[in-house]
Design a protein around this motif. Structure first.
Motif, PDB file in Angstrom:
ATOM      1  N   CYS A  20       0.832  -1.211   0.000  1.00  0.00           N
ATOM      2  CA  CYS A  20       0.000   0.000   0.000  1.00  0.00           C
ATOM      3  C   CYS A  20       0.862   1.254   0.000  1.00  0.00           C
ATOM      4  O   CYS A  20       0.581   2.220  -0.718  1.00  0.00           O
ATOM      5  CB  CYS A  20      -0.916   0.006   1.217  1.00  0.00           C
ATOM      6  N   ASP A  21       1.901   1.254   0.810  1.00  0.00           N
ATOM      7  CA  ASP A  21       2.801   2.412   0.885  1.00  0.00           C
ATOM      8  C   ASP A  21       3.499   2.643  -0.454  1.00  0.00           C
ATOM      9  O   ASP A  21       3.642   3.786  -0.904  1.00  0.00           O
ATOM     10  CB  ASP A  21       3.847   2.200   1.985  1.00  0.00           C
ATOM     11  N   LEU A  22       3.919   1.555  -1.091  1.00  0.00           N
ATOM     12  CA  LEU A  22       4.620   1.666  -2.371  1.00  0.00           C
ATOM     13  C   LEU A  22       3.682   2.220  -3.457  1.00  0.00           C
ATOM     14  O   LEU A  22       4.084   3.064  -4.262  1.00  0.00           O
ATOM     15  CB  LEU A  22       5.160   0.298  -2.787  1.00  0.00           C
ATOM     16  N   ARG A  37      -6.139   1.742  -1.874  1.00  0.00           N
ATOM     17  CA  ARG A  37      -6.615   0.484  -1.324  1.00  0.00           C
ATOM     18  C   ARG A  37      -6.023   0.309   0.068  1.00  0.00           C
ATOM     19  O   ARG A  37      -4.883   0.704   0.324  1.00  0.00           O
ATOM     20  CB  ARG A  37      -6.206  -0.700  -2.211  1.00  0.00           C
ATOM     21  N   SER A  38      -6.809  -0.301   0.957  1.00  0.00           N
ATOM     22  CA  SER A  38      -6.328  -0.522   2.323  1.00  0.00           C
ATOM     23  C   SER A  38      -5.451  -1.761   2.374  1.00  0.00           C
ATOM     24  O   SER A  38      -5.495  -2.622   1.482  1.00  0.00           O
ATOM     25  CB  SER A  38      -7.524  -0.704   3.266  1.00  0.00           C
ATOM     26  N   ALA A  39      -4.669  -1.871   3.450  1.00  0.00           N
ATOM     27  CA  ALA A  39      -3.818  -3.043   3.638  1.00  0.00           C
ATOM     28  C   ALA A  39      -4.678  -4.300   3.783  1.00  0.00           C
ATOM     29  O   ALA A  39      -4.293  -5.386   3.333  1.00  0.00           O
ATOM     30  CB  ALA A  39      -2.935  -2.851   4.866  1.00  0.00           C
ATOM     31  N   GLU A  40      -5.860  -4.146   4.393  1.00  0.00           N
ATOM     32  CA  GLU A  40      -6.757  -5.285   4.561  1.00  0.00           C
ATOM     33  C   GLU A  40      -7.250  -5.797   3.214  1.00  0.00           C
ATOM     34  O   GLU A  40      -7.344  -7.013   2.990  1.00  0.00           O
ATOM     35  CB  GLU A  40      -7.962  -4.880   5.429  1.00  0.00           C
ATOM     36  N   TYR A  41      -7.546  -4.886   2.317  1.00  0.00           N
ATOM     37  CA  TYR A  41      -8.018  -5.266   0.981  1.00  0.00           C
ATOM     38  C   TYR A  41      -6.922  -5.989   0.206  1.00  0.00           C
ATOM     39  O   TYR A  41      -7.161  -7.033  -0.421  1.00  0.00           O
ATOM     40  CB  TYR A  41      -8.462  -4.023   0.221  1.00  0.00           C
TER      41      TYR A  41
END
Length: 205
Positions: A20-22, A37-41
């Motif tokens: 996500c950060d990248l 998009r979230s990390a959970e997704y």
């Protein structure tokens, strides 16, 4: 560069936040819109085996994932990203091919589509057989267009009633590109033909 592109599984969930950060940092650097998009997704996609992840040893260097819409009639290859230190080496093209092949394997009858502002992505898609289309030929699934809400250009899409934006729509239709089957001739073992020259010698009696 010793990069391996893996089909994701639960063993790679730990990379979700880093991915996500990248993606976010890449969007900021390019100055173009991209759906957040979230990390959970991302973790859900990884666990479901609907993503590919590129690693150099244990270092995350690239990623892409699959989304499905309209009861699996449409597939989108999303979130294609490459670490800045690994760009301009052909890695994005390899990741794109890997996620495209995975999409064709998991959803052989689905139309694969993409909306992008990136010229490099357009070129890669074109090489795979995608054609430019209007947004009306893409999925009308509200869940897909909700994903655009995190894009900085979302207001443009809204003002045009979801019919056009800064992105270009691209579509791969499997009916236009049927799976190639080997011909019966190709399946046979063809033995070499040896020509025997016949001499026309006159034999004296």
């Amino acid at each position: 560069m010793n990069v391996i592109i893996h089909i994701a599984n639960s063993g790679y969930v730990g990379y979700a936040q880093e991915i996500c950060d990248l993606i976010y940092e890449s969007a900021q650097a390019r100055g173009t819109g991209i759906a957040k998009r979230s990390a959970e997704y991302i973790a859900e996609k990884i666990e479901a085996g609907k993503a590919v992840i590129a690693l150099d040893g244990d270092k995350l260097v690239g990623f892409a994932y699959i989304e499905t819409f309209s009861h699996n009639r449409f597939v989108a290859n999303s979130g294609l990203v490459v670490h800045p230190d690994y760009r301009n080496q052909g890695l994005a093209k390899k990741i794109k091919r890997k996620i495209f092949d995975l999409s064709r394997k998991l959803y052989p009858n689905a139309k694969i589509f993409s909306i992008t502002t990136g010229l490099a992505v357009m070129k890669m898609n074109t090489e795979l057989g995608f054609k430019p289309v209007t947004f009306s030929e893409l999925t009308d699934d509200e869940e897909f267009w909700k994903g655009c809400q995190g894009c900085r250009n979302f207001d443009i899409l809204q003002r045009n009633n979801y019919k056009m934006c800064l992105c270009t729509g691209l579509l791969y239709d499997p009916k236009v590109h049927p799976v190639q089957q080997a011909s019966p001739f190709a399946k046979r073992v063809v033995k070499p033909v040896i020509k025997i020259k016949k001499t026309n010698k006159l034999h004296k009696k």
